[in-house]
Write an enzyme that holds these catalytic residues in place. Structure first.
Site, short mmCIF file in Angstrom:
data_model
loop_
_atom_site.label_atom_id
_atom_site.label_comp_id
_atom_site.label_asym_id
_atom_site.label_seq_id
_atom_site.Cartn_x
_atom_site.Cartn_y
_atom_site.Cartn_z
N SER A 118 0.83 -1.21 0.00
CA SER A 118 0.00 0.00 0.00
C SER A 118 0.85 1.25 0.00
O SER A 118 1.99 1.26 0.51
CB SER A 118 -0.90 0.00 1.24
OG SER A 118 -1.59 1.23 1.37
N TYR A 178 -1.96 0.00 10.63
CA TYR A 178 -2.14 -0.66 9.35
C TYR A 178 -0.92 -0.46 8.45
O TYR A 178 -0.40 -1.41 7.84
CB TYR A 178 -3.39 -0.15 8.65
CG TYR A 178 -3.52 -0.59 7.22
CD1 TYR A 178 -3.67 -1.94 6.91
CD2 TYR A 178 -3.50 0.33 6.17
CE1 TYR A 178 -3.77 -2.36 5.58
CE2 TYR A 178 -3.62 -0.07 4.86
CZ TYR A 178 -3.75 -1.41 4.57
OH TYR A 178 -3.85 -1.83 3.26
#
Length: 350
Positions: A118, A178
């Site tokens: 990501s 995250y």
């Protein structure tokens, strides 16, 4: 080839499964169907070998790897979470799950991996000060945000900054749990590659949107939240001043990037990880995206609220030139066309 897709019943994973099958590959899916991401039964393409199991289940993963030529690892818990108390769940799903998978691939002799990473590993985007060149601003201050000062200043002189494109060689700076788990996944995969002679392509997704996006779950990105509001007859609520820049990339282009990365592993050196940004190359502000979606849907215009979330970054856009140059991949869905399609596409209940 037989490809194992972990998380293959999810939003992005399901599109990858479809793309792989369309390219002539055999596909096996392993997905835990965690309630946070799945409130309805997924549609699995005909001919897909479906396994309902958690990627942390060693026996299930070992069985799923039998006969497999490569793995697309999409399974993960995503989103910012509610608070730091969620950290064990994120680390368990993302990092322990990846470790179990990698250990099983090492034992099975599978040596090709495409990893879903990501853009969040970068933290803030790339900024340049007229006086001090390229700088890395720290987290924005609450007092500045409360006063409507959303742009991060130069950390050395306090002057305004120009935002630019991040490339894959930029230093990582994960700013929430995250993000830290996604970077840890990359490190684990790199260690696996060195130990086994494997090859890894880590795809750093930008803001993915498109048909089948979930609504009303922690997995829902800002595009889905806006689309959900419009379906209720409500105006999309845009945080800050709407000027935060992102790269909204269509999910079919992300699926195509996975196919390109998988093919590119044949030409990559053994024992290494190569990171690739996956974006559209056509950044827009969040406000522009909300306006385009509302216009395409025929709903109320967005409302800019001035609200903010601590931990959000101001601008994060990146160059995807590396993937284009090395694999020939190019995004195919233009922004306006993608938003028009997304405005009429059904959302998944989860």
């Amino acid at each position: 080839m037989l490809i194992l897709v972990t998380g293959g019943a999810g939003f992005i994973g399901s599109h990858i499964v479809t793309a792989l099958a369309g390219a002539g590959h055999e596909v096996r899916v392993l997905d835990a169907l965690l309630p946070a991401a799945h409130r309805t039964a997924p549609e699995i393409p005909a001919g897909t070998d479906w396994r309902h199991a958690d990627v942390r289940d060693k026996e299930a993963v070992t069985d799923a790897l039998r006969g497999v030529d490569a793995v697309c690892h999409q399974a993960a818990m995503v989103g910012l979470g509610k608070d730091f108390a969620d950290a064990p769940d994120y680390v368990g799903c993302n990092d322990l799950g990846t470790a179990v998978l990698l250990a099983a691939t090492a034992a099975a002799g599978v040596r090709r991996l495409v990893l879903a990473s990501s853009m969040v590993v970068y933290g803030e985007g790339r900024y340049e000060c007229l006086r001090h060149g390229v700088v890395r601003p720290g987290p924005r201050k609450v007092a500045d945000l409360d006063a409507g000062g959303f742009e991060p200043p130069c950390p050395r002189c306090g002057e305004p900054l120009d935002a630019g494109l991040v490339d894959e060689d930029a230093p990582a700076d994960p700013r929430n749990v995250y993000a830290a788990t996604k970077l840890a996944q990359e490190h684990l995969a790199a260690a696996w590659a060195r130990a086994t002679g494997g090859r890894v392509a880590a795809l750093r997704y930008h803001n993915v949107y498109g048909p089948g996006m979930p609504r009303d779950t922690p997995y829902a990105g800002v595009a889905s939240l806006f689309r959900s509001a419009l379906s209720r007859g409500e105006a999309p609520r845009v945080f800050e001043d709407g000027g935060q820049r992102r790269d909204f990339v269509h999910v079919r282009d992300v699926a195509g990037a996975n196919l390109a990365a998988l093919d590119g592993l044949d030409g990559s050196p053994d024992g290494g990880l190569r990171a690739y940004n996956v974006g559209s190359g056509d950044p827009h502000t969040v406000g522009e995206m909300a306006a385009a979606l509302a216009e395409a849907y025929g709903g109320p215009a967005p409302v800019v609220t001035g609200e903010y979330r601590l931990g959000d970054v101001r601008h994060i856009t990146a160059s995807s030139r590396r993937l284009r140059d090395e694999s020939g991949w190019k995004p195919q869905v233009p922004f306006t066309e993608g938003m028009t399609e997304f405005a009429s596409a059904p959302l998944r209940a989860g």
